[in-house]
Design an enzyme around this catalytic site. Structure first.
Site, mmCIF file in Angstrom:
data_model
loop_
_atom_site.group_PDB
_atom_site.id
_atom_site.type_symbol
_atom_site.label_atom_id
_atom_site.label_comp_id
_atom_site.label_asym_id
_atom_site.label_seq_id
_atom_site.Cartn_x
_atom_site.Cartn_y
_atom_site.Cartn_z
ATOM 1 N N LYS A 47 -11.643 -14.636 9.503
ATOM 2 C CA LYS A 47 -12.507 -15.606 8.833
ATOM 3 C C LYS A 47 -11.696 -16.621 8.024
ATOM 4 C CE LYS A 47 -16.504 -12.504 8.409
ATOM 5 N NZ LYS A 47 -17.417 -12.844 9.506
ATOM 6 N N ASP A 61 -16.252 -7.684 -1.967
ATOM 7 C CA ASP A 61 -16.210 -8.052 -0.547
ATOM 8 C C ASP A 61 -15.976 -9.567 -0.495
ATOM 9 O OD1 ASP A 61 -16.989 -9.148 1.874
ATOM 10 O OD2 ASP A 61 -18.946 -8.174 1.936
ATOM 11 N N CYS A 92 -26.766 -9.587 9.589
ATOM 12 C CA CYS A 92 -26.286 -8.278 9.105
ATOM 13 C C CYS A 92 -26.692 -8.001 7.665
ATOM 14 C CB CYS A 92 -24.779 -8.111 9.239
ATOM 15 S SG CYS A 92 -24.206 -8.122 10.928
ATOM 16 N N HIS A 112 -23.749 -7.541 2.976
ATOM 17 C CA HIS A 112 -23.557 -7.306 4.407
ATOM 18 C C HIS A 112 -23.654 -5.809 4.676
ATOM 19 C CE1 HIS A 112 -21.208 -7.023 8.159
ATOM 20 N NE2 HIS A 112 -21.524 -8.294 8.353
ATOM 21 N N GLN A 148 -16.435 -13.824 2.955
ATOM 22 C CA GLN A 148 -16.835 -15.223 3.091
ATOM 23 C C GLN A 148 -16.101 -16.138 2.120
ATOM 24 O OE1 GLN A 148 -18.849 -16.429 5.454
ATOM 25 N NE2 GLN A 148 -19.211 -14.391 6.313
#
Lengths: 151, 405
Positions: free
Chosen positions: B220, B194, B358, B117, B197
């Site tokens: 999220k 990261d 993104c 991202h 998700q």
């Protein structure tokens, strides 16, 4: 069927838009320094097009465009080029103003916009108004630059 | 027992929009009553600032705010003091890159992938310009999975950091984090993860994975907007320079300009924090742990397999990640611009994302710079998938243009 009703005929409108999407008019850039050009990239979607303008003695001689673009931006830019080529700059600005009124669902001059009336319902898809105006915004900026002597 | 109908009834967005099929959970998620009630309780009954009040409601707010660290630490298996709250995961990743900028030197190498991202690329790009660090990309296969043997080949004494997504936001591929952390630590390399998700979709155990830094966003994982969680091993957090200076993060300062900072994690929380958000995040974590993250992950895999079984016979579409076991499906309808297809689905009350998500350099790998992403979560159903598939079959140039007529 009278002329105005054609634009309410979904099948005919679909054909018209498809035709401008699959065989866009005035498509492909030229390498000629008579033209001024503008790169338009939408921040909110993938549309990324370049528009070229050739003006001689206040008359729009040619408009060209190319890039990555969706059905709506391609077809609307194609129709824009058809409408504006041959017009003087004031006429062109007037047509652009009327088109923007239509896109914003305001009263506008139907007869002036010819095929571009196909976009009269785009306002219902608020997230796609940018697609229907990206080419028109680009040519508007190019005309402004011409008039302000920067073009 | 995983009961999707019971879960659906916990979400006002679902109760209030019974016709909506929401397949954009990769962008954000709905909030259960339990989260919204927690936020309302704060505003209705004990609104106050944290860290500075000497009265009861302020002490209550302070307790609730800091207690979120305990709850998060249970969810990802770390110490409470290893959790800092920022404004979103983008802020967390920027903080980590800022902190590492004090350590990295010219020609040091940072390994990323092309499916990252923007928030895990642009801060590194800027550091590369400022300090001359070198960015290299770990090769990934066409479904976005890291090719581990190729990663091994990239390792040398110049590599100082590996910074990667746990799960790709476009392709839903899951990185073999444990294997990568072993490789990284054998070679004295710091590992940044990261987890935007992955959080709330997969059980994360930062101790077991042995990652150095991991971050995610509250929104999220059924929590409120405006909260990012920064996890770091405590000795690393203790030695990291904060990106933001101001109130709440200093212990004292004088008119000579001497500043003594608070210890981590408060050091990273300058200014009044998003108190409602942090309180809501605790409740989202409790809600998810109550259902069970393994149950959620298994249900998403079940949905993905069901969706793939329905899509595989549609010859007008191309699917980019058929084999990845997560709730994300990325695809295109042949000859139809992705955004046109998404607008068509929108006209049928189906919310998906189109574009480049993104991840603007991923097209180098999968060969398209735009796609449609359907991302499912614990409250989605097979009935919704059936309706979605029926509409995907209807997408063609004629139908997408008809939406505009």
């Amino acid at each position: 069927m009278n002329y105005k009703d054609i634009f309410d005929d979904q099948n005919m409108m679909r054909e018209l838009l498809l035709d401008h999407y699959q065989n866009p008019h005035n498509h492909g850039l030229v390498d000629n320094n008579r033209y001024t050009s503008k790169h338009m990239a939408s921040a909110s979607c993938i549309d990324d097009i370049t528009i070229q303008l050739d003006v001689d003695n206040d008359i729009i001689k040619d408009i060209r465009f190319d890039g990555v673009a969706c059905t709506i931006s391609t077809a609307s830019t194609s129709m824009m080029s058809d409408l504006l080529i041959g017009k003087n700059l004031n006429e062109a600005k007037h047509i652009i103003d009327e088109y923007m009124k239509m896109i914003n669902n305001e009263e506008y001059d139907f007869d002036l916009l010819e095929e571009a009336n196909a976009f009269k319902n785009v306002y219902k898809q608020a997230n796609r108004i940018k697609c229907a105006t990206i080419g028109w915004d680009g040519i508007s900026e190019l005309i402004n630059e011409k008039e302000n002597g920067n073009g | 027992m995983f009961d999707v109908n019971k879960i659906r009834n916990d979400f006002p967005m679902i109760r209030n929009n019974p016709e909506l099929i929401y397949f954009d959970n990769g962008a954000t998620t709905f909030k259960p009553d339990y989260v919204i009630e927690g936020i309302n309780d704060f505003y209705n009954n004990y609104t106050s600032n944290v860290e500075r009040g000497d009265y009861d409601i302020a002490i209550k707010a302070d307790k609730a705010y800091h207690n979120t660290r305990n709850i998060i630490s249970k969810m990802i298996n770390c110490q409470a003091k290893e959790i800092a709250f920022m404004s979103n995961i983008t802020a967390c990743l920027n903080q980590i890159v800022y902190g590492l900028s004090y350590e990295l030197k010219e020609n040091d190498v940072v390994l990323l992938t092309q499916e990252e991202h923007a928030s895990n690329l642009l801060p590194w790009f800027r550091l590369a310009k400022q300090k001359g660090i070198i960015i290299k990309y770990i090769p990934i296969d066409i479904q976005g999975n890291i090719i581990f043997d190729e990663l091994v080949k990239l390792i040398d004494s110049n590599v100082k950091v590996i910074s990667i997504a746990y799960m790709s936001n476009v392709l839903g591929s899951i990185a073999p984090i444990k294997k990568i952390s072993e490789l990284a630590h054998k070679n004295d390399i710091r590992l940044v993860v990261d987890a935007a998700q992955a959080i709330g979709h997969i059980k994360l155990d930062v101790k077991d994975l042995d990652v150095d830094y991991l971050c995610f966003s509250s929104h999220k994982m059924l929590g409120p907007d405006g909260v990012g969680v920064l996890y770091g091993k405590y000795d690393l957090l203790s030695n990291m320079q904060p990106m933001l200076l101001g109130g709440g993060m200093n212990a004292r300062f004088d008119n000579e300009g001497n500043i003594i900072l608070k210890d981590a994690p408060e050091r990273f929380e300058a200014g009044t924090p998003n108190i409602e958000g942090v309180i809501g995040l605790a409740r989202a974590s409790e809600y998810l742990m109550d259902i069970g993250l393994d149950n959620i992950h298994n249900y998403e895999i079940e949905l993905k397999k069901y969706l793939m079984s329905k899509l595989k016979d549609i010859n007008t579409i191309e699917i980019y990640n058929p084999d990845n076991l997560s709730g994300i499906v990325s695809f295109n309808v042949k000859d139809v611009f992705a955004q046109d297809a998404a607008t068509y689905l929108s006209s049928k009350n189906i919310a998906v994302r189109s574009g480049n998500h993104c991840a603007k350099i991923l097209h180098n790998v999968i060969g398209t710079d735009q796609s449609i992403r359907a991302s499912m979560y614990l409250y989605n159903t097979k009935e919704e998938i059936d309706k979605f598939v029926a509409e995907v079959k209807n997408i063609n140039l004629d139908s997408v243009i008809s939406v505009f007529l």
